[in-house]
Design a protein around this motif. Structure first.
Motif, PDB file in Angstrom:
ATOM      1  N   ARG A  44      17.883 -55.512 -42.645  1.00 28.70           N
ATOM      2  CA  ARG A  44      16.740 -55.500 -41.732  1.00 28.70           C
ATOM      3  C   ARG A  44      16.713 -54.151 -41.033  1.00 28.70           C
ATOM      4  NH1 ARG A  44      15.327 -59.006 -44.374  1.00 28.70           N
ATOM      5  NH2 ARG A  44      14.762 -61.147 -43.855  1.00 28.70           N
ATOM      6  N   GLN A  45      16.161 -53.162 -41.722  1.00 28.84           N
ATOM      7  CA  GLN A  45      16.136 -51.807 -41.212  1.00 28.84           C
ATOM      8  C   GLN A  45      14.718 -51.254 -41.276  1.00 28.84           C
ATOM      9  OE1 GLN A  45      18.940 -49.917 -40.039  1.00 28.84           O
ATOM     10  NE2 GLN A  45      19.887 -51.947 -40.080  1.00 28.84           N
ATOM     11  N   ASP A  46      14.424 -50.298 -40.397  1.00 29.96           N
ATOM     12  CA  ASP A  46      13.126 -49.631 -40.402  1.00 29.96           C
ATOM     13  C   ASP A  46      13.298 -48.254 -41.039  1.00 29.96           C
ATOM     14  OD1 ASP A  46      10.675 -48.514 -40.012  1.00 29.96           O
ATOM     15  OD2 ASP A  46      10.640 -48.764 -37.839  1.00 29.96           O
ATOM     16  N   PHE A  47      13.017 -48.164 -42.333  1.00 30.87           N
ATOM     17  CA  PHE A  47      13.193 -46.912 -43.058  1.00 30.87           C
ATOM     18  C   PHE A  47      12.069 -45.918 -42.783  1.00 30.87           C
ATOM     19  CE2 PHE A  47      16.259 -49.395 -45.282  1.00 30.87           C
ATOM     20  CZ  PHE A  47      17.131 -48.510 -45.873  1.00 30.87           C
ATOM     21  N   TYR A  48      11.034 -46.341 -42.097  1.00 30.08           N
ATOM     22  CA  TYR A  48       9.872 -45.485 -41.889  1.00 30.08           C
ATOM     23  C   TYR A  48       9.878 -44.763 -40.540  1.00 30.08           C
ATOM     24  CZ  TYR A  48       8.283 -48.151 -45.909  1.00 30.08           C
ATOM     25  OH  TYR A  48       8.209 -48.751 -47.144  1.00 30.08           O
ATOM     26  N   SER A  49      10.644 -45.279 -39.577  1.00 25.36           N
ATOM     27  CA  SER A  49      10.636 -44.631 -38.264  1.00 25.36           C
ATOM     28  C   SER A  49      12.004 -44.518 -37.607  1.00 25.36           C
ATOM     29  CB  SER A  49       9.683 -45.377 -37.313  1.00 25.36           C
ATOM     30  OG  SER A  49      10.067 -46.734 -37.168  1.00 25.36           O
ATOM     31  N   ASP A  50      13.010 -45.221 -38.091  1.00 29.13           N
ATOM     32  CA  ASP A  50      14.349 -45.128 -37.517  1.00 29.13           C
ATOM     33  C   ASP A  50      14.945 -43.759 -37.871  1.00 29.13           C
ATOM     34  OD1 ASP A  50      17.034 -45.277 -36.818  1.00 29.13           O
ATOM     35  OD2 ASP A  50      17.253 -47.360 -37.462  1.00 29.13           O
ATOM     36  N   PRO A  51      15.292 -42.942 -36.879  1.00 29.04           N
ATOM     37  CA  PRO A  51      15.825 -41.592 -37.165  1.00 29.04           C
ATOM     38  C   PRO A  51      17.059 -41.609 -38.060  1.00 29.04           C
ATOM     39  CG  PRO A  51      15.274 -41.800 -34.839  1.00 29.04           C
ATOM     40  CD  PRO A  51      15.152 -43.171 -35.428  1.00 29.04           C
TER      41      PRO A  51
END
Length: 255
Positions: A44-51
């Motif tokens: 469950r990760q945000d690959f589009y905005s997580d630095p």
């Protein structure tokens, strides 16, 4: 005989460049594996905005483009013919089109229309025909990277610049917002990294003519091998990873 220096031993490849490219391939594969795990619901990760993820992507693409510039410096120094250059370019361009087609099948609303291979295909032509700029390549690379910030400034003061965000123009890189696509590597600022790779390669070949033919540690040999087959690996690793995860998902439903 090297056109810019003393004779160089007849070696087929520069293992140092191949190993560096191979390291980028390993990093990219791990990154894509995590992305695929996320797509299939294992993460469950945000690959589009997580630095944590976006900066990794930036470093991976930067390393690939620097290696591409280094490789072009070596190719030119060895007198690569135009025919061989265009044959290799056609392979990259064909793979770029295949990426577009396959990504449209998987992500129809955010398919890849100008990703890393598309960008490399255009940049290879620009870098090839600007190779004679010499030290000016360093300045050109810096200006290309600076264009990212210049474009942001222009958009903030000129509303008419918004047309540059349209799909027909955003491949240039003069955008104020990232388009909805799974991979986006516009000409600017990324061309700057390939120019710097070319400049670094030309400097090293002129002042350190045997740098690339040094023996690499035995532990790095697999990376050098991987670097020699980077395009093939790039095209095959995602279908394999996605295929395995799809098979595992199908097995779970049968239990």
């Amino acid at each position: 005989m090297s056109p810019t220096g003393p004779p160089i031993a007849a070696v087929q490849r520069f293992d140092t460049i191949d190993a560096l490219r191979g390291a980028a391939v390993v990093w990219m594969t791990l990154f894509h594996f995590c992305f695929d795990l996320n797509h299939f619901g294992y993460l469950r990760q945000d690959f589009y905005s997580d630095p944590f993820w976006t900066w990794q992507r930036t470093f991976i693409v930067s390393l690939f483009l620097l290696c591409a510039g280094l490789g072009q410096a070596v190719a030119l120094q060895r007198g690569q013919s135009a025919r061989r250059f265009w044959r290799r370019w056609a392979q990259v361009a064909a793979c770029a089109l295949l990426v577009t087609a396959s990504s449209y099948w998987m992500f129809p609303k955010s398919f890849i229309y100008f990703g890393v291979l598309h960008g490399i295909a255009v940049m290879l032509i620009v870098v090839r025909f600007s190779a004679g700029w010499g030290r000016w390549l360093w300045l050109a690379g810096g200006l290309a990277i600076a264009m990212k910030f210049i474009a942001a400034y222009a958009h903030s003061y000129w509303a008419g610049a918004d047309f540059l965000n349209n799909s027909g123009f955003n491949w240039l890189g003069f955008v104020s917002r990232k388009p909805i696509t799974e991979d986006y590597v516009p000409l600017l600022p990324w061309l700057g990294l390939m120019w710097w790779g070319m400049a670094a390669g030309q400097w090293l070949l002129a002042s350190r003519p045997h740098w690339g033919s040094r023996a690499i540690p035995a532990a790095a040999a697999p990376l050098a091998w991987l670097g020699r087959w980077s395009l093939s690996w790039y095209m095959l690793h995602q279908p394999v990873l996605i295929g395995v995860l799809t098979a595992l998902a199908a097995l779970k439903t049968l239990r």
